[in-house]
Write a protein that holds these residues in place. Structure first.
Motif, PDB file in Angstrom:
ATOM      1  N   LYS A 136     -24.326  43.990  38.820  1.00  0.00           N
ATOM      2  CA  LYS A 136     -23.765  43.744  37.493  1.00  0.00           C
ATOM      3  C   LYS A 136     -23.434  45.062  36.794  1.00  0.00           C
ATOM      4  N   ALA A 137     -22.558  44.978  35.804  1.00  0.00           N
ATOM      5  CA  ALA A 137     -22.211  46.111  34.957  1.00  0.00           C
ATOM      6  C   ALA A 137     -21.996  45.592  33.540  1.00  0.00           C
ATOM      7  N   LEU A 138     -21.806  46.497  32.594  1.00  0.00           N
ATOM      8  CA  LEU A 138     -21.591  46.134  31.202  1.00  0.00           C
ATOM      9  C   LEU A 138     -20.099  46.045  30.913  1.00  0.00           C
ATOM     10  N   TYR A 139     -19.676  44.915  30.360  1.00  0.00           N
ATOM     11  CA  TYR A 139     -18.303  44.757  29.877  1.00  0.00           C
ATOM     12  C   TYR A 139     -18.317  44.834  28.356  1.00  0.00           C
ATOM     13  N   TRP A 140     -17.309  45.504  27.784  1.00  0.00           N
ATOM     14  CA  TRP A 140     -17.212  45.502  26.336  1.00  0.00           C
ATOM     15  C   TRP A 140     -15.771  45.247  25.892  1.00  0.00           C
ATOM     16  N   ASN A 141     -15.650  44.606  24.739  1.00  0.00           N
ATOM     17  CA  ASN A 141     -14.365  44.254  24.158  1.00  0.00           C
ATOM     18  C   ASN A 141     -13.934  45.394  23.241  1.00  0.00           C
ATOM     19  N   LYS A 142     -12.936  46.152  23.667  1.00  0.00           N
ATOM     20  CA  LYS A 142     -12.510  47.327  22.911  1.00  0.00           C
ATOM     21  C   LYS A 142     -11.936  46.956  21.546  1.00  0.00           C
ATOM     22  N   GLY A 143     -11.276  45.809  21.476  1.00  0.00           N
ATOM     23  CA  GLY A 143     -10.718  45.371  20.202  1.00  0.00           C
ATOM     24  C   GLY A 143     -11.806  45.105  19.172  1.00  0.00           C
ATOM     25  N   LEU A 144     -12.891  44.464  19.580  1.00  0.00           N
ATOM     26  CA  LEU A 144     -14.000  44.203  18.658  1.00  0.00           C
ATOM     27  C   LEU A 144     -14.708  45.499  18.287  1.00  0.00           C
ATOM     28  N   PHE A 145     -14.809  46.430  19.225  1.00  0.00           N
ATOM     29  CA  PHE A 145     -15.402  47.731  18.910  1.00  0.00           C
ATOM     30  C   PHE A 145     -14.583  48.419  17.807  1.00  0.00           C
ATOM     31  N   GLU A 146     -13.278  48.419  17.980  1.00  0.00           N
ATOM     32  CA  GLU A 146     -12.427  49.091  17.010  1.00  0.00           C
ATOM     33  C   GLU A 146     -12.501  48.401  15.650  1.00  0.00           C
ATOM     34  N   ALA A 147     -12.506  47.068  15.662  1.00  0.00           N
ATOM     35  CA  ALA A 147     -12.578  46.316  14.407  1.00  0.00           C
ATOM     36  C   ALA A 147     -13.879  46.583  13.666  1.00  0.00           C
ATOM     37  N   ALA A 148     -14.935  46.918  14.432  1.00  0.00           N
ATOM     38  CA  ALA A 148     -16.239  47.191  13.829  1.00  0.00           C
ATOM     39  C   ALA A 148     -16.412  48.655  13.454  1.00  0.00           C
ATOM     40  N   GLY A 149     -15.371  49.470  13.676  1.00  0.00           N
ATOM     41  CA  GLY A 149     -15.458  50.883  13.349  1.00  0.00           C
ATOM     42  C   GLY A 149     -16.116  51.725  14.427  1.00  0.00           C
ATOM     43  N   LEU A 150     -16.308  51.144  15.627  1.00  0.00           N
ATOM     44  CA  LEU A 150     -16.882  51.873  16.757  1.00  0.00           C
ATOM     45  C   LEU A 150     -15.761  52.470  17.596  1.00  0.00           C
ATOM     46  N   ASP A 151     -16.067  53.532  18.323  1.00  0.00           N
ATOM     47  CA  ASP A 151     -15.087  54.123  19.230  1.00  0.00           C
ATOM     48  C   ASP A 151     -14.842  53.141  20.377  1.00  0.00           C
ATOM     49  N   PRO A 152     -13.642  52.618  20.510  1.00  0.00           N
ATOM     50  CA  PRO A 152     -13.380  51.604  21.539  1.00  0.00           C
ATOM     51  C   PRO A 152     -13.488  52.122  22.967  1.00  0.00           C
ATOM     52  N   THR A 162     -27.161  49.880  22.480  1.00  0.00           N
ATOM     53  CA  THR A 162     -26.699  48.500  22.659  1.00  0.00           C
ATOM     54  C   THR A 162     -27.071  47.656  21.448  1.00  0.00           C
ATOM     55  N   ILE A 163     -28.312  47.782  21.000  1.00  0.00           N
ATOM     56  CA  ILE A 163     -28.746  47.054  19.806  1.00  0.00           C
ATOM     57  C   ILE A 163     -27.927  47.478  18.588  1.00  0.00           C
ATOM     58  N   GLU A 164     -27.775  48.793  18.427  1.00  0.00           N
ATOM     59  CA  GLU A 164     -27.032  49.328  17.279  1.00  0.00           C
ATOM     60  C   GLU A 164     -25.590  48.830  17.272  1.00  0.00           C
ATOM     61  N   PHE A 165     -24.923  48.884  18.442  1.00  0.00           N
ATOM     62  CA  PHE A 165     -23.523  48.468  18.519  1.00  0.00           C
ATOM     63  C   PHE A 165     -23.396  46.963  18.288  1.00  0.00           C
ATOM     64  N   ALA A 166     -24.309  46.177  18.874  1.00  0.00           N
ATOM     65  CA  ALA A 166     -24.258  44.722  18.694  1.00  0.00           C
ATOM     66  C   ALA A 166     -24.426  44.362  17.221  1.00  0.00           C
ATOM     67  N   LYS A 225     -35.730  40.660  22.214  1.00  0.00           N
ATOM     68  CA  LYS A 225     -36.023  40.147  20.882  1.00  0.00           C
ATOM     69  C   LYS A 225     -35.152  40.822  19.832  1.00  0.00           C
ATOM     70  N   ALA A 226     -34.973  42.140  19.957  1.00  0.00           N
ATOM     71  CA  ALA A 226     -34.189  42.880  18.977  1.00  0.00           C
ATOM     72  C   ALA A 226     -32.707  42.494  19.008  1.00  0.00           C
ATOM     73  N   LEU A 227     -32.220  42.029  20.144  1.00  0.00           N
ATOM     74  CA  LEU A 227     -30.808  41.659  20.276  1.00  0.00           C
ATOM     75  C   LEU A 227     -30.509  40.255  19.769  1.00  0.00           C
ATOM     76  N   VAL A 228     -31.527  39.403  19.695  1.00  0.00           N
ATOM     77  CA  VAL A 228     -31.301  37.994  19.350  1.00  0.00           C
ATOM     78  C   VAL A 228     -30.481  37.809  18.076  1.00  0.00           C
ATOM     79  N   PRO A 229     -30.778  38.514  16.970  1.00  0.00           N
ATOM     80  CA  PRO A 229     -29.992  38.270  15.751  1.00  0.00           C
ATOM     81  C   PRO A 229     -28.515  38.638  15.876  1.00  0.00           C
ATOM     82  N   TRP A 230     -28.194  39.499  16.822  1.00  0.00           N
ATOM     83  CA  TRP A 230     -26.826  39.997  16.954  1.00  0.00           C
ATOM     84  C   TRP A 230     -26.117  39.406  18.168  1.00  0.00           C
TER      85      TRP A 230
END
Length: 405
Positions: A136-152, A162-166, A225-230
């Motif tokens: 397995k590997a990590l997939y991320w949605n660049k559009g959602l990253f950009e919309a959230a102000g993160l570097d896509p 991961t917790i911070e970005f989520a 547990k820390a990821l559950v809310p996000w």
């Protein structure tokens, strides 16, 4: 034959299963799936042509039933010559003397990527031949990253990121930042094991000691547990393919998935990236759960020796390379080589699926793999739903696993 084995496997068997013993010159093969892969059809014919008087007869059985059918026939004393099985079952089969050893030479072992042989090894002996492999590997949605102000173009590299970005994605866009699958399904355990192996954790050691209740694994469960809310709401309603479907719909920021997701993403408008699984605080390097399926050779068919010969042939580098199809089948290659080098050059998104192998780990081998799954799933679900704290859930699960080691 142990009582536990009979209870755990016969209860899952197909009541309608009937079979005749394999004929002296025929190798019966329980083949999981919807149809026989054309590559296997081709090489079965070539093997039969080179082995006059011998035939190979695959019986195609759906993924949900094939392993139960192989088990039922073996327990009943009328086994198929060989079957496609999850490697996690091999210890159980071996302890109950239902399969024969298929030891590998040092040269054969060295041809595989690291740790692959460990997935079929019990008491220093190999009990199956790997035929399919998944990482397995990590997939991320660049559009959602950009919309959230993160570097896509910059995915998280650690669990903390991961917790911070989520959290940022959920707060800034209202869309789930991460996809945590926690359904009552085997891949809930598999998904958690990716976290175990990205923090140098283990579940059971080589001496058979349960090692689940460790600081490394506690950190993994606390991150859950820390990821559950996000994460997606109602995680217990999703297994990994359902989480993948949510990602393909553009409704979650990050997931961990196999390479098959990359093929599906090609048909969407999503701007996506794929990277190594984020690392925990104790990680030595990129990791992942190493899942293999294997060919198991069953005792009592009368054609064991020839079945081993055929199994070695149908999983040989030449055949395996064609079966894996340069990645087209969605399988991670079992062995390095020029074909893999060419695949990586032509499709760079493959790199994290290979990178994670070095520090990856096998599916733990237990005497009752369904017992193992149930314990691990209950542990994850109890934390995700808030029914238990991570430390308590981990200690409870470790104690429960003693019954199945």
């Amino acid at each position: 034959m142990t009582t536990l084995f009979r209870k755990s496997l016969i209860s899952a068997a197909l009541a309608s299963t009937t079979a005749l013993p394999a004929m002296a010159q025929d190798i019966s093969w329980i083949y999981c799936g919807d149809s026989i892969d054309p590559v296997h059809e081709k090489y079965i014919a070539e093997w039969e042509a080179a082995n006059e008087g011998w035939t190979v007869t695959p019986e195609v059985v759906g993924w949900g039933q094939c392993q139960d059918k192989a088990t039922t026939l073996a327990v009943a004393g009328s086994p198929a010559a060989m079957a496609y099985v999850g490697s996690r079952t091999l210890k159980e089969f071996a302890l109950n003397e239902l399969i024969v050893e298929v030891p590998m030479s040092d040269e054969e072992k060295a041809a595989y990527y690291p740790h692959i042989v460990d997935t079929v090894t019990f008491e220093d002996t190999q009990w199956g031949i790997p035929i399919a492999f998944s990482t397995k590997a990590l997939y991320w949605n660049k559009g959602l990253f950009e919309a959230a102000g993160l570097d896509p173009e910059v995915p998280p590299k650690t669990w903390a990121e991961t917790i911070e970005f989520a959290k940022t994605i959920k707060e800034k866009t209202g869309t789930a930042g991460y996809g945590l699958p926690a359904k009552t399904f085997d891949n809930t355990m598999h998904q958690f094991l990716h976290w175990v192996y990205t923090n140098s954790g283990t579940v059971i050691d080589a001496e058979g000691n349960i090692t689940l209740d460790s600081p490394e694994n506690l950190a993994a469960l606390e991150t859950y547990k820390a990821l559950v809310p996000w994460s997606v709401e109602g995680a217990t309603a999703y297994e990994q393919n359902e989480i993948r479907a949510v990602f393909l719909d553009g409704s979650v920021g990050m997931i961990q998935a196999a390479v098959g997701a990359a093929f599906r993403l090609a048909d969407t408008d999503i701007d996506w990236g794929v990277a190594d699984l984020p690392l925990g605080p104790s990680a030595q390097g990129p990791g992942t759960l190493l899942i293999t399926d294997s060919l198991a050779i069953f005792a009592g068919s009368g054609v064991e020796e020839k079945a081993v010969e055929f199994a070695r042939y149908i999983t040989s580098p030449e055949v395996q390379e064609a079966y894996e199809g340069g990645g087209a089948a969605g399988l991670t290659p079992l062995r390095p080589g020029p074909a893999v080098d060419a695949m990586l050059e032509g499709a760079p998104y493959w790199k994290p699926f290979i990178d994670g192998i070095e520090f990856g780990g096998p599916e733990p081998l237990f005497t009752d793999y369904k017992g193992l799954q149930n314990v691990m799933i209950e542990m994850v679900q109890s934390v995700v739903t808030g029914a238990a704290e991570p430390a308590d859930a981990l200690t409870k699960a470790a104690a429960a696993l003693e019954e199945y080691k």
